[in-house]
Design an enzyme around this catalytic site. Structure first.
Site, mmCIF file in Angstrom:
data_model
loop_
_atom_site.group_PDB
_atom_site.id
_atom_site.type_symbol
_atom_site.label_atom_id
_atom_site.label_comp_id
_atom_site.label_asym_id
_atom_site.label_seq_id
_atom_site.Cartn_x
_atom_site.Cartn_y
_atom_site.Cartn_z
ATOM 1 N N ARG A 159 7.329 -26.370 10.715
ATOM 2 C CA ARG A 159 7.115 -25.993 9.363
ATOM 3 C C ARG A 159 7.611 -24.512 9.170
ATOM 4 O O ARG A 159 7.528 -23.707 10.114
ATOM 5 C CB ARG A 159 5.425 -26.251 8.901
ATOM 6 C CG ARG A 159 5.144 -27.522 8.844
ATOM 7 C CD ARG A 159 3.580 -27.692 8.281
ATOM 8 N NE ARG A 159 3.340 -26.942 7.295
ATOM 9 C CZ ARG A 159 2.481 -26.083 7.197
ATOM 10 N NH1 ARG A 159 1.556 -25.429 8.099
ATOM 11 N NH2 ARG A 159 2.240 -25.210 6.188
ATOM 12 N N ARG A 213 -5.514 -19.882 9.149
ATOM 13 C CA ARG A 213 -6.160 -19.591 10.345
ATOM 14 C C ARG A 213 -7.699 -19.591 10.292
ATOM 15 O O ARG A 213 -7.902 -18.725 9.342
ATOM 16 C CB ARG A 213 -5.559 -18.752 11.209
ATOM 17 C CG ARG A 213 -3.980 -18.763 11.339
ATOM 18 C CD ARG A 213 -3.505 -17.861 12.268
ATOM 19 N NE ARG A 213 -3.731 -18.499 13.668
ATOM 20 C CZ ARG A 213 -3.417 -19.596 14.341
ATOM 21 N NH1 ARG A 213 -2.359 -20.285 13.844
ATOM 22 N NH2 ARG A 213 -3.485 -19.841 15.578
ATOM 23 N N LYS A 259 -3.578 -26.654 19.617
ATOM 24 C CA LYS A 259 -2.699 -27.510 19.100
ATOM 25 C C LYS A 259 -2.217 -28.556 19.610
ATOM 26 O O LYS A 259 -1.506 -28.470 20.705
ATOM 27 C CB LYS A 259 -1.773 -26.810 18.205
ATOM 28 C CG LYS A 259 -0.704 -27.724 17.442
ATOM 29 C CD LYS A 259 0.075 -26.737 16.510
ATOM 30 C CE LYS A 259 1.446 -27.432 15.583
ATOM 31 N NZ LYS A 259 1.653 -26.752 14.635
HETATM 32 C C1 BTN Z 1 4.929 -27.946 12.778
HETATM 33 O O1 BTN Z 1 3.621 -28.135 13.447
HETATM 34 O O2 BTN Z 1 5.424 -27.004 12.539
HETATM 35 C C2 BTN Z 1 5.570 -29.235 12.754
HETATM 36 C C3 BTN Z 1 6.707 -29.677 13.844
HETATM 37 C C4 BTN Z 1 7.361 -30.862 13.746
HETATM 38 C C5 BTN Z 1 8.067 -31.230 14.776
HETATM 39 C C6 BTN Z 1 8.847 -32.484 14.880
HETATM 40 S S1 BTN Z 1 9.383 -33.126 16.334
HETATM 41 C C7 BTN Z 1 10.143 -34.561 15.526
HETATM 42 C C8 BTN Z 1 10.735 -33.962 14.196
HETATM 43 N N1 BTN Z 1 12.205 -33.143 14.471
HETATM 44 C C9 BTN Z 1 11.950 -32.189 14.243
HETATM 45 O O3 BTN Z 1 13.016 -31.113 14.320
HETATM 46 N N2 BTN Z 1 10.798 -31.569 13.844
HETATM 47 C C10 BTN Z 1 9.991 -32.745 13.710
#
Ligand code: BTN
Length: 257
Positions: free
Chosen positions: A62, A249, A121
């Site tokens: 994100r 947070r 996390k």
């Molecule tokens: C976050 O917490 O910032 C979100 C992470 C999301 C990761 C997943 S892994 C599969 C999919 N492909 C990506 O490039 N990102 C999501």
């Protein structure tokens, strides 16, 4: 890990009665499963697809962050489907809730959609949408830590699913979460977030804690609204935060600001 160990067929059998054109694909390596499904959506490929990558070379998180993962130690997949809910708000919360409920009773949710256990996390979710010729397609990306990983460079220390489910593999985890997630998405399309609010609240790790946001707000978390907004009691009243482009947070426990 060989692609043959992935439960693609079993997932397909559970899901195809709900989504007739559904396909499951497992790739040894790709830049990002979200990027690939967004490229396909923009190219007019709308079939509901579950795309799993054993390794991502450019995983995305994100707010423009990088998502790092090691083959075998994590589960990385994305799901793409044509999608037209009346109201999109709360979708990422619904996804987190579905995953948490499939994984373990102790998995908590940190608004909007991080999976947390004991302030660490366990996983993250990246929701994106593409709109082409009046049709919209949603791409939901999920990254879960299955085995312990180094905390280097991470804002939040990582948790691993094997701490609560010893010996579980990425492939087994996919088998647990995929079909319930798709069912959740289909339900959400009809009824939105409100029916899920109480179940989210049961796992909400921020409710009752003082928090601060990346855009400067701070206050006591009152939980989430029926549309999935984070409700903060601030010095100047109750503030509903809707944007998912904000990170939140908790203050450290001893900090009484
Ligand atoms: C976050 O917490 O910032 C979100 C992470 C999301 C990761 C997943 S892994 C599969 C999919 N492909 C990506 O490039 N990102 C999501």
């Amino acid at each position: 890990m060989s692609p043959n160990t992935w439960p693609a067929e079993a997932i397909w059998e559970q899901v195809y009665p709900l989504l007739p054109d559904f396909t499951v694909e497992v790739l040894p390596e790709i830049d990002s499963t979200n990027s690939e499904l967004m490229r396909r959506a923009r190219a007019g490929q709308h079939e509901p697809t579950l795309l799993v990558a054993e390794r991502q070379t450019a995983g995305r998180g994100r707010m423009g962050r990088v998502w790092q993962s090691q083959a075998g130690d994590s589960l990385t997949f994305s799901l793409s489907l044509p999608y037209a809910p009346k109201d999109w708000s709360g979708l990422s919360l619904a996804v987190g809730l579905s995953l948490a409920e499939s994984l373990h009773p102790q998995v908590g949710l940190k608004w909007p959609n991080d999976l947390w256990v004991h302030a660490r996390k366990l996983g993250g979710i990246l929701v994106e949408a593409a709109s082409m010729g009046g049709r919209s397609q949603v791409v939901i990306g999920v990254g879960l830590n299955i085995r312990p990983r180094p905390a280097d460079g991470l804002n939040t220390p990582p948790a691993a699913l094997t701490e609560w489910r010893p010996g579980i593999t990425a492939a087994q985890t996919l088998g647990l979460v995929a079909a319930p997630l798709i069912q959740t998405l289909l339900n959400f399309e009809q009824t939105g977030f409100a029916p899920l609010q109480a179940r989210f609240e049961a796992r909400d790790v921020l409710k009752g804690h003082r928090v601060h946001t990346s855009d400067g707000a701070q206050g006591l978390s009152l939980g989430v609204s029926p549309s999935g907004a984070l409700r903060l009691q601030t010095a100047s009243g109750v503030l509903d935060i809707h944007s998912s482009e904000v990170s939140v947070r908790p203050f450290p426990a001893e900090d009484k600001r």
